[in-house]
Design an enzyme around this catalytic site. Structure first.
Site, PDB file in Angstrom:
ATOM      1  N   ASN A   1      41.092  33.138  49.922  1.00 46.22           N
ATOM      2  CA  ASN A   1      40.108  34.128  49.466  1.00 46.22           C
ATOM      3  C   ASN A   1      38.832  33.399  49.111  1.00 46.22           C
ATOM      4  OD1 ASN A   1      39.060  36.638  48.394  1.00 46.22           O
ATOM      5  ND2 ASN A   1      39.520  35.855  46.339  1.00 46.22           N
TER       6      ASN A   1
ATOM      7  N   SER B   1      33.946  30.082  45.137  1.00 44.98           N
ATOM      8  CA  SER B   1      35.161  29.270  45.284  1.00 44.98           C
ATOM      9  C   SER B   1      36.016  29.811  46.424  1.00 44.98           C
ATOM     10  CB  SER B   1      35.999  29.324  44.000  1.00 44.98           C
ATOM     11  OG  SER B   1      35.241  28.945  42.869  1.00 44.98           O
TER      12      SER B   1
ATOM     13  N   HIS C   1      35.717  33.795  46.482  1.00 45.28           N
ATOM     14  CA  HIS C   1      35.409  34.535  45.252  1.00 45.28           C
ATOM     15  C   HIS C   1      34.078  34.029  44.716  1.00 45.28           C
ATOM     16  CE1 HIS C   1      36.132  36.615  41.465  1.00 45.28           C
ATOM     17  NE2 HIS C   1      35.776  35.503  40.833  1.00 45.28           N
TER      18      HIS C   1
ATOM     19  N   ASP D   1      42.731  35.909  41.582  1.00 45.71           N
ATOM     20  CA  ASP D   1      41.738  34.826  41.632  1.00 45.71           C
ATOM     21  C   ASP D   1      42.228  33.579  40.904  1.00 45.71           C
ATOM     22  OD1 ASP D   1      39.268  37.390  41.133  1.00 45.71           O
ATOM     23  OD2 ASP D   1      40.044  36.561  43.008  1.00 45.71           O
TER      24      ASP D   1
HETATM   25  C1  GRF Z   1      30.750  38.047  48.531  1.00 44.12           C
HETATM   26  O1  GRF Z   1      30.062  37.681  47.347  1.00 44.12           O
HETATM   27  C2  GRF Z   1      32.112  37.404  48.493  1.00 44.12           C
HETATM   28  O2  GRF Z   1      32.124  36.215  47.730  1.00 44.12           O
HETATM   29  C3  GRF Z   1      32.947  38.424  47.811  1.00 44.12           C
HETATM   30  O3  GRF Z   1      32.475  39.663  48.310  1.00 44.12           O
HETATM   31  C4  GRF Z   1      31.049  39.547  48.506  1.00 44.12           C
HETATM   32  C5  GRF Z   1      30.642  40.267  49.763  1.00 44.12           C
HETATM   33  O4  GRF Z   1      31.245  39.657  50.839  1.00 44.12           O
HETATM   34  N1  GRF Z   1      34.326  38.199  48.114  1.00 44.12           N
HETATM   35  P1  GRF Z   1      30.955  40.152  52.360  1.00 44.12           P
HETATM   36  O5  GRF Z   1      29.448  40.170  52.534  1.00 44.12           O
HETATM   37  O6  GRF Z   1      31.532  41.540  52.512  1.00 44.12           O
HETATM   38  O7  GRF Z   1      31.623  39.126  53.221  1.00 44.12           O
END
Ligand code: GRF
Length: 203
Positions: free
Chosen positions: A106, A135, A108, A144
């Site tokens: 994942n 991370s 995060h 997480d």
């Molecule tokens: C990002 O900040 C990611 O770290 C978190 O969700 C946000 C949006 O991700 N998991 P994305 O643009 O949909 O890939």
């Protein structure tokens, strides 16, 4: 390496993975992109890239575990060897995760173990932190909470708000996630019984 991606939103991290694959820097095949939101932009990106997609509605299931077990069964059926959560906004039931131990990562948007859960940019700002970041970690039943593989850092500047932090952090996420998956695809990085190993030695 055959990977499936779970996303709930726009899918900018998915886009980065597809771009790295197309650039030849990420030797993966996408078996499925799945979402809990039929409207997720990530599904549109996958369709445009010719990747099979799946949208499952939690409302069609009697409970969370039933949803997760069906979703993960479909992911297994796709032939995925690694599951990547990239902007997936659900907490996954431990029973569904069990067969995927060490094969699910994942990204995060915080410097774990700080700020597990939601609204990480706001919490870092409110805490007055000097630094923030993202991370990539192996996923375990603890939200997480799995072993952290790699992190990207940014400094928090005066005048920053949630949007400016996300704006500076996302491009780093888009480099971090593909780099970690490339190490896993090359069988250089793995989660062993005693934690993360790199080139066979504990990290
Ligand atoms: C990002 O900040 C990611 O770290 C978190 O969700 C946000 C949006 O991700 N998991 P994305 O643009 O949909 O890939």
């Amino acid at each position: 390496l055959r990977i499936a991606v779970l996303a709930s939103g726009r899918g900018s991290n998915l886009a980065a993975l597809i771009a790295a694959r197309d650039a030849g820097t990420l030797p993966v095949e996408f078996t499925l992109v799945a979402s809990d939101k039929a409207s997720a932009g990530a599904l549109r990106l996958a369709e445009a890239a010719g990747i099979p997609t799946l949208a499952l509605s939690p409302r069609s299931y009697p409970d969370r575990r039933a949803f997760d077990l069906d979703l993960f069964a479909r992911i297994a059926d796709s032939g995925a060897e690694l599951l990547v959560l990239a902007g997936f906004m659900r907490i996954v039931d431990g029973a569904a995760l069990e067969p995927w131990a060490g094969r699910i990562v994942n990204i995060h948007p915080s410097l774990l173990p700080k700020y597990r859960g939601l609204h990480t940019h706001r919490r870092a700002l409110e805490a007055g932190d000097a630094e923030h970041g993202a991370s990539v970690h192996f996923v375990t039943a603890e939200l997480d909470g799995g072993p952290v593989i790699a992190q990207a850092r940014i400094s928090i500047e005066s005048g920053d708000d949630e949007d400016t932090l996300a704006e500076r952090l996302l491009p780093l996420e888009h480099r971090l996630l593909p780099a970690v998956i490339a190490l896993i695809a090359a069988q250089r990085l793995a989660l062993g019984p005693n934690g993360i190993t790199l080139d066979g030695s504990p990290l």
